[in-house]
Design a protein around this motif. Structure first.
Motif, short mmCIF file in Angstrom:
data_model
loop_
_atom_site.label_atom_id
_atom_site.label_comp_id
_atom_site.label_asym_id
_atom_site.label_seq_id
_atom_site.Cartn_x
_atom_site.Cartn_y
_atom_site.Cartn_z
N TRP A 177 -1.25 -2.27 -6.86
CA TRP A 177 -1.57 -1.86 -8.22
C TRP A 177 -1.03 -2.85 -9.24
O TRP A 177 -1.68 -3.12 -10.25
N TYR A 215 2.88 5.47 -2.47
CA TYR A 215 1.49 5.15 -2.82
C TYR A 215 1.42 4.66 -4.27
O TYR A 215 0.83 3.61 -4.55
N SER A 228 4.85 8.30 1.28
CA SER A 228 5.06 9.39 0.32
C SER A 228 4.15 9.16 -0.89
O SER A 228 3.64 8.06 -1.07
N PRO A 229 3.96 10.19 -1.70
CA PRO A 229 3.19 9.98 -2.94
C PRO A 229 3.82 8.89 -3.82
O PRO A 229 3.11 8.10 -4.44
N THR A 286 -2.38 9.00 -10.47
CA THR A 286 -0.93 9.04 -10.56
C THR A 286 -0.38 8.98 -11.97
O THR A 286 0.82 9.18 -12.16
N ALA A 329 -2.20 3.27 -9.77
CA ALA A 329 -2.79 4.00 -8.66
C ALA A 329 -3.61 5.17 -9.20
O ALA A 329 -3.12 5.94 -10.02
N THR A 345 0.79 -1.23 0.00
CA THR A 345 0.00 0.00 0.00
C THR A 345 0.83 1.28 0.00
O THR A 345 0.27 2.36 -0.22
N GLY A 346 2.11 1.19 0.32
CA GLY A 346 2.93 2.40 0.42
C GLY A 346 2.65 3.17 1.69
O GLY A 346 2.99 4.34 1.79
N SER A 347 2.01 2.52 2.64
CA SER A 347 1.71 3.17 3.92
C SER A 347 2.08 2.25 5.07
O SER A 347 2.09 1.03 4.93
N GLY A 393 2.86 1.12 -4.84
CA GLY A 393 2.30 0.01 -4.07
C GLY A 393 2.10 -1.24 -4.92
O GLY A 393 1.63 -1.16 -6.06
N VAL A 438 1.00 7.47 5.55
CA VAL A 438 1.41 7.24 4.16
C VAL A 438 2.86 7.67 4.05
O VAL A 438 3.22 8.76 4.50
#
Length: 129
Positions: free
Chosen positions: A97, A91, A87-88, A107, A104, A71-73, A94, A85
């Protein structure tokens, strides 16, 4: 303290993605730093040594690392830290996706209405009958 190679190997075992794929995301160094900060080097070393342990604390740590990559979090650890989270970029990178064959939301410039099209490589279930 954990090495990047060791962390990527552990992450590959936990996520099911190849180590080269994980490195290509460009997040391994940052994720290792977060894991070391959140767990501490000792707890991380135990996880690295016993990734399939049945001990509740190590299972929680393994789930947190998996969550981070997918998830990047950071999911947070009860009594220690809250979720956040990373960072962008995290995310957008992740693994979720990649697992669903998409990107995502918000993005990439896929164009208006691209959400209505199936992801690349998706199977058309309307014809499989």
């Amino acid at each position: 303290m954990g090495t990047l190679d060791g962390f990527v190997a552990l992450s590959a075992a936990l996520t099911g993605f190849d180590g080269d794929e994980l490195r290509a995301l460009g997040m391994a160094q940052e994720y290792l730093a977060i894991v070391l900060q959140q767990f501490g080097p000792g707890h991380y070393a135990r996880l690295a040594a016993e990734p399939d342990s049945s001990e509740a604390q190590l299972q929680e740590a393994a789930r947190a690392v998996i969550h981070l990559w997918y998830t990047g979090s950071w999911p947070g650890i009860p009594g220690r830290s809250g979720p956040f989270v990373v960072s962008p970029q995290a995310y957008a990178s992740g693994l979720v996706w990649r697992a669903v064959g998409g990107r995502a939301p918000g993005t990439s410039p896929t164009g208006f209405g691209s959400w209505a099209e199936p992801p690349a490589g998706a199977v058309d279930r309307t014809e499989a009958g």
